[in-house]
Write an enzyme that holds these catalytic residues in place. Structure first.
Site, PDB file in Angstrom:
ATOM      1  N   PRO A 234      -7.043  -3.258  -3.863  1.00 29.63           N
ATOM      2  CA  PRO A 234      -8.501  -3.433  -3.866  1.00 29.63           C
ATOM      3  C   PRO A 234      -9.191  -2.165  -4.387  1.00 29.63           C
ATOM      4  O   PRO A 234      -8.757  -1.049  -4.083  1.00 29.63           O
ATOM      5  CB  PRO A 234      -8.837  -3.662  -2.394  1.00 29.63           C
ATOM      6  CG  PRO A 234      -7.578  -4.156  -1.776  1.00 29.63           C
ATOM      7  CD  PRO A 234      -6.461  -3.523  -2.552  1.00 29.63           C
ATOM      8  N   VAL A 235     -10.244  -2.381  -5.198  1.00 26.80           N
ATOM      9  CA  VAL A 235     -10.885  -1.248  -5.882  1.00 26.80           C
ATOM     10  C   VAL A 235     -12.045  -0.692  -5.052  1.00 26.80           C
ATOM     11  O   VAL A 235     -12.739  -1.447  -4.374  1.00 26.80           O
ATOM     12  CB  VAL A 235     -11.413  -1.740  -7.252  1.00 26.80           C
ATOM     13  CG1 VAL A 235     -12.209  -0.649  -7.948  1.00 26.80           C
ATOM     14  CG2 VAL A 235     -10.243  -2.165  -8.115  1.00 26.80           C
TER      15      VAL A 235
ATOM     16  N   GLY B 272      -7.077   4.279  -2.523  1.00 24.05           N
ATOM     17  CA  GLY B 272      -6.544   5.173  -3.560  1.00 24.05           C
ATOM     18  C   GLY B 272      -6.203   4.473  -4.852  1.00 24.05           C
ATOM     19  O   GLY B 272      -5.273   4.872  -5.556  1.00 24.05           O
TER      20      GLY B 272
ATOM     21  N   SER C 237      -7.754   4.353  -7.754  1.00 27.24           N
ATOM     22  CA  SER C 237      -7.916   5.115  -9.006  1.00 27.24           C
ATOM     23  C   SER C 237      -6.754   6.092  -9.206  1.00 27.24           C
ATOM     24  O   SER C 237      -6.265   6.261 -10.327  1.00 27.24           O
ATOM     25  CB  SER C 237      -9.256   5.849  -9.037  1.00 27.24           C
ATOM     26  OG  SER C 237      -9.404   6.654  -7.904  1.00 27.24           O
ATOM     27  N   ALA C 238      -6.292   6.719  -8.136  1.00 25.97           N
ATOM     28  CA  ALA C 238      -5.172   7.660  -8.264  1.00 25.97           C
ATOM     29  C   ALA C 238      -3.879   6.919  -8.594  1.00 25.97           C
ATOM     30  O   ALA C 238      -3.068   7.396  -9.401  1.00 25.97           O
ATOM     31  CB  ALA C 238      -5.001   8.460  -6.987  1.00 25.97           C
ATOM     32  N   ALA C 239      -3.681   5.738  -7.987  1.00 20.64           N
ATOM     33  CA  ALA C 239      -2.473   4.955  -8.280  1.00 20.64           C
ATOM     34  C   ALA C 239      -2.458   4.553  -9.755  1.00 20.64           C
ATOM     35  O   ALA C 239      -1.424   4.643 -10.431  1.00 20.64           O
ATOM     36  CB  ALA C 239      -2.414   3.718  -7.376  1.00 20.64           C
TER      37      ALA C 239
ATOM     38  N   ASP D 146      -4.877  11.716  -2.694  1.00 17.36           N
ATOM     39  CA  ASP D 146      -4.576  10.419  -3.317  1.00 17.36           C
ATOM     40  C   ASP D 146      -3.548  10.549  -4.449  1.00 17.36           C
ATOM     41  O   ASP D 146      -2.539   9.826  -4.457  1.00 17.36           O
ATOM     42  CB  ASP D 146      -5.859   9.751  -3.839  1.00 17.36           C
ATOM     43  CG  ASP D 146      -6.709   9.174  -2.726  1.00 17.36           C
ATOM     44  OD1 ASP D 146      -6.439   9.485  -1.557  1.00 17.36           O
ATOM     45  OD2 ASP D 146      -7.655   8.410  -3.026  1.00 17.36           O
TER      46      ASP D 146
HETATM   47  O1  PMV Z   1      -9.646   7.474  -2.036  1.00 20.80           O
HETATM   48  P1  PMV Z   1     -10.667   7.347  -0.987  1.00 20.80           P
HETATM   49  O2  PMV Z   1     -11.953   6.802  -1.445  1.00 20.80           O
HETATM   50  O3  PMV Z   1     -10.098   6.630   0.119  1.00 20.80           O
HETATM   51  O4  PMV Z   1     -11.056   8.824  -0.402  1.00 20.80           O
HETATM   52  C1  PMV Z   1     -10.205   9.909  -0.389  1.00 20.80           C
HETATM   53  C2  PMV Z   1     -10.283  10.681   0.863  1.00 20.80           C
HETATM   54  C3  PMV Z   1     -11.379  11.747   0.998  1.00 20.80           C
HETATM   55  O5  PMV Z   1     -10.880  12.663   1.959  1.00 20.80           O
HETATM   56  C4  PMV Z   1     -12.664  11.126   1.502  1.00 20.80           C
HETATM   57  C5  PMV Z   1     -11.682  12.487  -0.298  1.00 20.80           C
HETATM   58  C6  PMV Z   1     -10.557  13.392  -0.789  1.00 20.80           C
HETATM   59  O6  PMV Z   1     -10.589  13.735  -1.977  1.00 20.80           O
HETATM   60  O7  PMV Z   1      -9.683  13.777  -0.014  1.00 20.80           O
END
Ligand code: PMV
Length: 329
Positions: free
Chosen positions: A110-111, A116, A118-120, A161
């Site tokens: 889910p976006v 995570g 975008s990192a994946a 992430d």
């Molecule tokens: O990827 P997200 O949107 O779940 O957020 C990452 C976690 C945070 O701690 C809020 C941000 C970060 O860069 O660590």
């Protein structure tokens, strides 16, 4: 030799403990889960970069800094596809030669939901392009590239992430000291998606503003968050689920104090707790997105159904040890 097309994948994640605090140097615990983003890279005859996100219905061409949308709203397409361009460019820097590429992304994550995605996607793209062009890259390299892409998504990412999507498993993460694998027994989890899309950058900025207004109060919360993580390390190792659940509830209270929970999350979290979850909290940036609940295996279905009944898109999440990987060549 350059191959015809290479597909790579990388996992989503849930932050068990320490989101937001991690941005300010505190430790956090993160788990890779069995939902993956896939990226396929193929060579083009010209020098353009064409990116197509199948699940977002977005596509467009990058020609240097210029962007031309092909499918979807132009602003949204540029915003979502730009990190992919950054990941590709970083791999091409390794190679020292520019080539045209077609990148197709397909993700089951889910976006904008705190898992995570975008990192994946960035890790999978980096590995696919590296694999296609025979660029020798270590996992550390993929992590660094995905981290650069993540900076486009929000300015001050901790790196948690990109680290988990690259290395998989469970990690104890801290910005200054880096990350190390964490020994855990099974962690029976439900993930509940509120369906409310939010921006990580906005939530991170919200926390920064609270911290600036109440520095000493937030300093105390930081210390508590650190203690929660330190205590959780042993509880996870020993599979002391009751303690893990209590610590999740405490962690969630801290996040509420920072202002990053919302009504949609509270509904799901309360439903999970009422249905017998040992603990529940938001996961990731908050402000919508996902929550997680911990329950004994025999209660998982009950908690899952309770979260679904109040409107959450819920699933049982399993830890995966597989980080980024090449799928097929
Ligand atoms: O990827 P997200 O949107 O779940 O957020 C990452 C976690 C945070 O701690 C809020 C941000 C970060 O860069 O660590």
């Amino acid at each position: 030799m350059v191959r015809m097309g290479v597909t790579a994948s990388a996992p989503a994640k849930v932050i068990l403990f320490g989101e937001h605090f991690v941005v300010y140097g505190e430790p956090a615990i993160v788990l890779a889960i069995d939902k993956r983003a896939y990226a396929k890279a193929e060579l083009r005859e010209d020098k353009l970069l064409h990116v197509h996100s199948v699940n977002l219905n977005l596509s467009g061409y990058f020609d240097g800094e210029a962007f031309r949308v092909e499918q979807g709203d132009e602003k949204r397409a540029k915003f979502k596809l730009e990190p992919i361009k950054v990941a590709v460019e970083k791999v091409l820097e390794f190679r020292g030669e520019k080539v045209g590429l077609d990148i197709e992304v397909n993700s089951t994550v889910p976006v904008a939901a705190g898992l995570g995605s975008s990192a994946a996607v960035a890790s999978a793209v980096a590995a696919a392009v590296g694999g296609l062009l025979n660029v020798k890259m270590s996992k550390e390299d993929v992590f660094r590239i995905s981290y650069e892409a993540e900076k486009v998504v929000h300015g001050t990412p901790s790196g948690i992430d990109p680290a988990i999507s690259t290395f998989g498993g469970a990690l104890l993460f801290q910005m200054d000291t880096g990350f190390k694998p964490l020994e855990t027994k099974d962690v029976p989890l439900i993930v509940g998606d509120t369906g409310v899309e939010r921006s990580t950058g906005v939530q991170v900025a919200k926390v920064r503003s609270v911290k600036e207004r109440y520095p000493r109060v937030v300093e105390g919360m930081m210390r508590t968050a650190r203690e929660v993580v330190l205590r959780a390390i042993d509880a996870l190792k020993e599979r002391d689920l009751e303690t893990v659940g209590d610590l999740m509830n405490i962690n969630h209270a801290l996040l509420c104090g920072l202002g990053v929970s919302d009504e949609s999350l509270e509904w799901l979290i309360n439903a999970a707790r009422k249905a017998g979850a040992l603990g529940a909290k938001l996961t990731g940036a908050g402000g919508g997105g996902c929550m997680i609940a911990l329950a004994e295996n025999e209660r998982l279905e009950q908690v899952l159904k309770a979260v679904q009944r109040v409107g959450g898109r819920a699933f049982i999440a399993k830890k995966t040890d597989e980080g980024v990987r090449i799928e097929q060549t």
